[in-house]
Design a protein around this motif. Structure first.
Motif, PDB file in Angstrom:
ATOM      1  N   ASP A   1       0.854  -1.184   0.000  1.00 19.30           N
ATOM      2  CA  ASP A   1       0.000   0.000   0.000  1.00 19.30           C
ATOM      3  C   ASP A   1       0.894   1.240   0.000  1.00 19.30           C
ATOM      4  O   ASP A   1       1.721   1.402   0.902  1.00 19.30           O
ATOM      5  CB  ASP A   1      -0.889  -0.022   1.247  1.00 19.30           C
ATOM      6  CG  ASP A   1      -1.933   1.061   1.235  1.00 19.30           C
ATOM      7  OD1 ASP A   1      -2.112   1.710   0.182  1.00 19.30           O
ATOM      8  OD2 ASP A   1      -2.579   1.248   2.285  1.00 19.30           O
ATOM      9  N   PRO A   2       0.769   2.113  -0.976  1.00 18.12           N
ATOM     10  CA  PRO A   2       1.644   3.289  -1.034  1.00 18.12           C
ATOM     11  C   PRO A   2       1.512   4.217   0.179  1.00 18.12           C
ATOM     12  O   PRO A   2       2.441   4.924   0.513  1.00 18.12           O
ATOM     13  CB  PRO A   2       1.215   4.016  -2.301  1.00 18.12           C
ATOM     14  CG  PRO A   2       0.358   3.082  -3.051  1.00 18.12           C
ATOM     15  CD  PRO A   2      -0.127   2.040  -2.102  1.00 18.12           C
ATOM     16  N   LYS A   3       0.359   4.205   0.852  1.00 16.45           N
ATOM     17  CA  LYS A   3       0.175   5.058   2.032  1.00 16.45           C
ATOM     18  C   LYS A   3       1.095   4.657   3.175  1.00 16.45           C
ATOM     19  O   LYS A   3       1.525   5.492   3.941  1.00 16.45           O
ATOM     20  CB  LYS A   3      -1.276   4.982   2.508  1.00 16.45           C
ATOM     21  CG  LYS A   3      -2.259   5.759   1.647  1.00 16.45           C
ATOM     22  CD  LYS A   3      -3.593   5.845   2.340  1.00 16.45           C
ATOM     23  CE  LYS A   3      -4.273   4.503   2.277  1.00 16.45           C
ATOM     24  NZ  LYS A   3      -5.659   4.510   2.747  1.00 16.45           N
ATOM     25  N   HIS A   4       1.357   3.350   3.298  1.00 20.16           N
ATOM     26  CA  HIS A   4       2.145   2.841   4.423  1.00 20.16           C
ATOM     27  C   HIS A   4       3.578   2.514   4.018  1.00 20.16           C
ATOM     28  O   HIS A   4       4.257   1.796   4.732  1.00 20.16           O
ATOM     29  CB  HIS A   4       1.473   1.602   4.993  1.00 20.16           C
ATOM     30  CG  HIS A   4       0.086   1.857   5.453  1.00 20.16           C
ATOM     31  ND1 HIS A   4      -0.238   2.783   6.427  1.00 20.16           N
ATOM     32  CD2 HIS A   4      -1.098   1.320   5.070  1.00 20.16           C
ATOM     33  CE1 HIS A   4      -1.534   2.802   6.625  1.00 20.16           C
ATOM     34  NE2 HIS A   4      -2.096   1.929   5.809  1.00 20.16           N
ATOM     35  N   ASP A   5       4.030   3.054   2.934  1.00 15.92           N
ATOM     36  CA  ASP A   5       5.393   2.809   2.492  1.00 15.92           C
ATOM     37  C   ASP A   5       6.332   3.786   3.204  1.00 15.92           C
ATOM     38  O   ASP A   5       6.185   4.994   3.102  1.00 15.92           O
ATOM     39  CB  ASP A   5       5.486   2.999   0.974  1.00 15.92           C
ATOM     40  CG  ASP A   5       6.814   2.528   0.430  1.00 15.92           C
ATOM     41  OD1 ASP A   5       7.564   1.900   1.189  1.00 15.92           O
ATOM     42  OD2 ASP A   5       7.075   2.789  -0.759  1.00 15.92           O
ATOM     43  N   SER A   6       7.280   3.270   3.968  1.00 14.58           N
ATOM     44  CA  SER A   6       8.154   4.141   4.752  1.00 14.58           C
ATOM     45  C   SER A   6       9.130   4.914   3.878  1.00 14.58           C
ATOM     46  O   SER A   6       9.648   5.947   4.285  1.00 14.58           O
ATOM     47  CB  SER A   6       8.932   3.313   5.772  1.00 14.58           C
ATOM     48  OG  SER A   6       9.748   2.380   5.119  1.00 14.58           O
TER      49      SER A   6
END
Length: 43
Positions: A34-39
């Motif tokens: 998920d791109p939102k949770h990519d650090s």
């Protein structure tokens, strides 16, 4: 080529082909991140 060498060659090829196929299928079946949770995007 003697029989023992042929058996060893077929065994080695089988292991390599199995591991390649296994990890290839494993990579294809892994859902994308998920791109939102990519650090990486937060840095």
């Amino acid at each position: 080529m003697n029989t023992q060498a042929l058996i060893w060659m077929v065994t080695a090829y089988s292991v390599v082909i199995f591991m390649t196929g296994y990890y290839f299928i494993k990579i294809l079946r892994t859902p994308p991140k998920d791109p939102k949770h990519d650090s990486y995007s937060e840095t």
